[in-house]
Design an enzyme around this catalytic site. Structure first.
Site, short mmCIF file in Angstrom:
data_model
loop_
_atom_site.label_atom_id
_atom_site.label_comp_id
_atom_site.label_asym_id
_atom_site.label_seq_id
_atom_site.Cartn_x
_atom_site.Cartn_y
_atom_site.Cartn_z
N GLU A 1 65.69 -16.52 10.76
CA GLU A 1 67.04 -15.85 11.57
C GLU A 1 67.34 -14.71 10.82
O GLU A 1 67.65 -14.53 9.75
CB GLU A 1 68.14 -17.12 11.27
CG GLU A 1 69.35 -16.74 12.20
CD GLU A 1 70.46 -16.69 11.40
OE1 GLU A 1 70.76 -17.72 10.76
OE2 GLU A 1 70.88 -15.39 11.38
N CYS B 1 75.84 -13.25 10.25
CA CYS B 1 74.80 -12.94 11.17
C CYS B 1 75.42 -13.17 12.51
O CYS B 1 74.88 -12.39 13.69
CB CYS B 1 73.82 -13.88 11.29
SG CYS B 1 74.07 -15.70 10.84
#
Ligand code: NAP
Length: 487
Positions: A224, A261
């Site tokens: 990720e 994120c």
């Protein structure tokens, strides 16, 4: 044998016994992990606070999220249907005769997890990657993040207590510290490693993914990486809610000093007086936000460099920065704006600047806004701020957003990722290396398994999930019908 060889041989040996535990034994182990981490809460939170500069309330919340996550996976495997058991019984009278075939998901084997710097608990040592891999029946080797090495070691010690109390193989979970380019690389390249979980930079994730694909036997790397999480602000909502929106978005941009994120790095809207008012109010909120220390000096250096590079681009206009100058290691909260025509010409504006920064893109009209959305790379999230009337009039924007990201949010902020069955924390490349999966929520377990079909086996030889009388009482597809009944 070098050290990594020993670690991986031990991980493989542990896998051979761990994968044979019953679902309830594995579930009980996950609950013990949660209990031992909870028991060490005070020391863990204090140590993480000293190592990461993150505030105590945030770390306490994150630790609870971590133990809840372990307990959620414990319930998932206790319930059992996640293995996707499917049975097609034999038909000897058919021409040609139909064989008895039975399928379920089985763990892949030792998984290597790279701890993330920005979540010392929930995405690190005993975080989502580890919890989901253990739930699947894979053993785990954790490469702790050097920015919170002590915390990582202490979490591992709590995990060792749970291993000992559960009486399972001592190397079911192992912990190594060291540099990514030596230790991390060797772990990914080791022939016994069957899968990798990673959260961090695009450069790091891509490098590990490439290493895994260069192996004689390539393995999946679920990385990720980077996302700028575009937010579309529509006309009516800007007119009706400018002040509230400005407050909400300033808070989201600066939450955790932007080190998420899911940070909203891009705000898109069609030019209007309402947009001007919103941006002015957003600037005022940002001015009032005090700089705070970032997680580590590397992240701080990377934010400072990224921010100064983007602010030096032609056509960008700074809206506001914190009124308070940042101290040593502190981030400078910043919002800027650019016209869509300039944005479209310069790929630099599409890069993640990891920290409390967001760029507003002012579009001439809806067509230009859609062009901007279309020009973006894969994202973890995209948001739409809209009244019901806005939504009705802009179904095409939402349709476009569904192609862009793993999660679409209406009238909320992208920061904050619920851990639940319906969550998708993933998205098309480069937000992750495989947009078919999520790293948060119970379906994260699907990254560490593969389907195996047993053909022609006697009932006594089959795993419990596939036996005729359904001893685990799980939902299965038997001859194309969902049922819990035995055969
Ligand atoms: P990182 O540099 O990607 O490091 C994460 C982990 O991967 C560390 O254990 C690191 O080991 C290892 N690693 C990195 N590059 C590697 C390589 N080429 N080969 C083998 N292992 C490698 O991430 P970070 O330290 O957390 O933060 C740096 C930047 O990552 C931030 O400025 C930000 O841009 C981004 N970031 C993004 C997210 C997100 O969720 N999207 C989260 C955190 C950070 P070493 O420590 O030994 O290098």
């Amino acid at each position: 044998m070098n050290n990594i060889d020993i670690v991986m041989q031990d991980a493989r040996e542990a896998f051979e016994s761990f994968r044979l535990l019953s679902p309830s034994e594995r579930s009980s182990f996950l609950q013990k992990l949660a209990a031992e981490i909870e028991a060490a809460r005070e020391t863990l939170v204090q140590t993480a606070h000293e190592e990461t500069n993150l505030p105590l309330p945030r770390l306490n919340g994150e630790l609870s999220r971590t133990t809840n996550q372990l307990n959620l996976f414990a319930r998932l495997i206790e319930e059992g249907s996640w293995v996707e058991a499917a049975i097609d019984t034999a038909d000897k009278n058919r021409t040609p005769p139909k064989p008895d075939t039975r399928k379920m998901l089985l763990p892949v084997g030792p998984v290597v997890v790279f701890g993330a710097s920005n979540f010392p608990f929930a995405f690190s040592t005993a975080g989502g990657d580890t919890a989901s891999a253990l739930a699947s029946g894979s053993s785990v080797v954790i490469k702790g993040h050097s920015a919170h090495a002590k915390t990582s070691q202490l979490v591992f010690e709590a995990m060792q207590k749970a291993i000992s109390k559960a009486g399972i193989h001592p190397f079911t979970v192992q912990h190594v510290l060291g540099s990514g380019s030596t230790v991390g690389k060797a772990l990914v390249q080791h022939p016994l490693t069957a899968g990798v979980g990673f959260t961090g930079s695009f450069a790091g994730g891509k490098a590990l993914w490439e290493l895994a694909n260069q192996r004689e036997q390539p393995i999946p790397v679920f990385a990720e990486m980077s996302s700028i999480n575009p937010v579309v602000l529509l006309q009516h909502t800007l007119q009706e809610n400018a002040a509230a929106l400005a407050k909400t978005y300033a808070a989201s941009i600066c939450l955790g000093m932007g080190q998420f994120c899911t940070n909203p790095g891009l705000l898109l809207a069609v030019k209007s007086d309402a947009l001007d008012q919103f941006l002015t109010l957003l600037g005022k909120e940002i001015e009032q936000t005090a700089p705070q220390k970032m997680l580590h000096s590397g992240i701080h250096a990377s934010y400072t460099k990224g921010l100064s590079e983007v602010l030096a681009q032609k056509g960008i206009e700074k809206i506001a920065q914190s009124a308070q100058q940042p101290g040593n290691g502190e981030a400078f909260p910043t919002v800027a704006k650019v016209n869509a025509s300039v944005f479209m010409q310069n790929p630099h504006f599409r890069e993640e600047v990891f920290g409390p920064y967001s760029l507003a893109v002012v579009c001439a009209d809806k067509a230009e806004l859609m062009n901007v959305l279309q020009s973006l790379k894969g994202q973890l999230t995209t948001t739409i701020m809209a009244t019901d009337a806005d939504v009705e009039a802009n179904a095409d924007i939402i349709a476009l957003q569904t192609t862009l990201a793993g999660r679409i949010i209406l009238n909320d902020v992208p920061t904050g990722v619920e851990v639940c069955a319906s969550m998708v924390h993933g998205g098309p490349f480069p937000s992750t290396t495989d947009g078919r999966f999520t790293s948060v929520g119970t379906t994260a377990i699907k990254r560490w398994v593969r389907p195996v079909c047993f053909q022609g086996f006697k009932d006594t030889m089959l795993p419990d999930a596939l036996k005729n009388n359904n001893p685990l009482h799980i939902w299965r597809i038997v001859n194309n019908e969902w049922t819990k009944n035995g055969i």
